[in-house]
Design a protein around this motif. Sequence first.
Motif, short mmCIF file in Angstrom:
data_model
loop_
_atom_site.label_atom_id
_atom_site.label_comp_id
_atom_site.label_asym_id
_atom_site.label_seq_id
_atom_site.Cartn_x
_atom_site.Cartn_y
_atom_site.Cartn_z
N SER A 1 0.83 -1.20 0.00
CA SER A 1 0.00 0.00 0.00
C SER A 1 0.86 1.25 0.00
O SER A 1 0.54 2.25 -0.66
CB SER A 1 -0.93 0.01 1.22
N MET A 2 1.97 1.22 0.74
CA MET A 2 2.88 2.36 0.76
C MET A 2 3.51 2.57 -0.62
O MET A 2 3.69 3.71 -1.06
CB MET A 2 3.97 2.16 1.82
N GLU A 3 3.82 1.48 -1.30
CA GLU A 3 4.40 1.59 -2.64
C GLU A 3 3.42 2.26 -3.59
O GLU A 3 3.80 3.13 -4.38
CB GLU A 3 4.77 0.20 -3.15
N LEU A 4 2.16 1.89 -3.50
CA LEU A 4 1.14 2.51 -4.34
C LEU A 4 0.98 3.99 -4.01
O LEU A 4 0.83 4.82 -4.90
CB LEU A 4 -0.20 1.79 -4.14
N ALA A 5 1.04 4.31 -2.72
CA ALA A 5 0.91 5.70 -2.29
C ALA A 5 2.08 6.54 -2.82
O ALA A 5 1.89 7.69 -3.25
CB ALA A 5 0.85 5.77 -0.77
N ILE A 6 3.28 5.98 -2.80
CA ILE A 6 4.45 6.69 -3.32
C ILE A 6 4.28 6.96 -4.81
O ILE A 6 4.49 8.07 -5.30
CB ILE A 6 5.74 5.88 -3.08
N ASN A 7 3.89 5.93 -5.55
CA ASN A 7 3.76 6.06 -7.01
C ASN A 7 2.71 7.08 -7.41
O ASN A 7 2.84 7.75 -8.44
CB ASN A 7 3.41 4.69 -7.62
N SER A 8 1.66 7.22 -6.59
CA SER A 8 0.59 8.17 -6.90
C SER A 8 0.83 9.54 -6.29
O SER A 8 0.03 10.46 -6.49
CB SER A 8 -0.75 7.61 -6.42
N GLY A 9 1.91 9.67 -5.51
CA GLY A 9 2.20 10.96 -4.88
C GLY A 9 1.30 11.26 -3.71
O GLY A 9 1.21 12.41 -3.27
N ASN A 10 0.65 10.24 -3.16
CA ASN A 10 -0.27 10.44 -2.03
C ASN A 10 0.52 10.24 -0.74
O ASN A 10 0.48 9.19 -0.11
CB ASN A 10 -1.43 9.44 -2.12
N TYR A 11 1.23 11.28 -0.32
CA TYR A 11 2.13 11.16 0.83
C TYR A 11 1.38 11.09 2.16
O TYR A 11 1.88 10.52 3.13
CB TYR A 11 3.13 12.31 0.82
N GLU A 12 0.19 11.67 2.20
CA GLU A 12 -0.61 11.55 3.41
C GLU A 12 -0.99 10.09 3.65
O GLU A 12 -0.90 9.59 4.77
CB GLU A 12 -1.87 12.41 3.30
N MET A 13 -1.38 9.41 2.58
CA MET A 13 -1.71 7.99 2.69
C MET A 13 -0.47 7.16 3.04
O MET A 13 -0.55 6.23 3.84
CB MET A 13 -2.33 7.48 1.38
N TYR A 14 0.68 7.52 2.46
CA TYR A 14 1.92 6.82 2.77
C TYR A 14 2.19 6.87 4.27
O TYR A 14 2.50 5.86 4.90
CB TYR A 14 3.10 7.45 2.02
N TYR A 15 2.07 8.07 4.85
CA TYR A 15 2.34 8.21 6.27
C TYR A 15 1.40 7.35 7.10
O TYR A 15 1.82 6.68 8.04
CB TYR A 15 2.22 9.68 6.70
N LYS A 16 0.11 7.36 6.74
CA LYS A 16 -0.86 6.59 7.51
C LYS A 16 -0.57 5.09 7.44
O LYS A 16 -0.66 4.38 8.44
CB LYS A 16 -2.28 6.89 7.00
N GLN A 17 -0.21 4.61 6.23
CA GLN A 17 0.09 3.19 6.07
C GLN A 17 1.36 2.81 6.84
O GLN A 17 1.46 1.74 7.42
CB GLN A 17 0.26 2.85 4.58
N GLN A 18 2.35 3.72 6.83
CA GLN A 18 3.59 3.47 7.56
C GLN A 18 3.34 3.38 9.06
O GLN A 18 3.90 2.52 9.75
CB GLN A 18 4.60 4.59 7.27
N GLU A 19 2.47 4.26 9.54
CA GLU A 19 2.14 4.27 10.97
C GLU A 19 1.48 2.95 11.36
O GLU A 19 1.79 2.38 12.42
CB GLU A 19 1.21 5.45 11.26
N ILE A 20 0.58 2.45 10.52
CA ILE A 20 -0.09 1.18 10.81
C ILE A 20 0.91 0.03 10.76
O ILE A 20 0.88 -0.87 11.60
CB ILE A 20 -1.24 0.94 9.82
#
Length: 216
Positions: free
Chosen positions: A113-132
């Motif tokens: 999920s973090m990889e997908l967030a990075i590719n789409s530039g969705n850094y807010e989602m990246y942070y949330k997935q990393q926290e989980i």
Amino acid sequence: MYKFLSLKDHVYQYIAEQISKEELVPGEKINENEICRELSISRTPVREALIQLSSEGVLENVPRKGFIIKQMKETEARQLYEVIGVLDGLAAQLACPKLTEKHLKDMAFYIDSMELAINSGNYEMYYKQQEIFHGIYLQECGNDVLIGVLSQLKNKFVSKTYALSTDSEDKEVLRTTNSEHRVILDLFYKKDSSGLLKYLQETHWNPELACTEVTE
């Protein structure tokens, strides 16, 4: 498991979000009355949230001025990395023998999920997935004091949560970090508790990388 948020927690998250999105910036004073109006709540939970953020080092309570957003210095960031690395490594070490196959599969899901967030530039989602992702083993470490201290220390980086641009250099930084998550997961699969302690302390929380968390 979902945690019920008190009014104070709700305000805390609201303020942290404003800071992380850089709608509130270092040096700026928190407008308590405006928050009360925005959230339609009384002053008490707002004050409670501000006091907590101040105790965690995110805000500074300046006499006759009020609560000001603190600017993190590089030295402080490096010192935080040193401490967090040791504690996060300990949490992983304690959790290592307790994680089930489901825990590990969930961690793999959040890495993807973090990889997908990075590719789409969705850094807010990246942070949330990393926290989980990190929260999975943290919650299984069995030490409530350790969980609380780590949460408080990590909260100091709230002002840089989403402050990344969409250029390729920033994406590469996050891809490198996510590749470290894959190494962490592999160490959990191998039940290598000592390896986890060492890797989280020396690589994932390498103090030399702390400057990426600080606004220069």
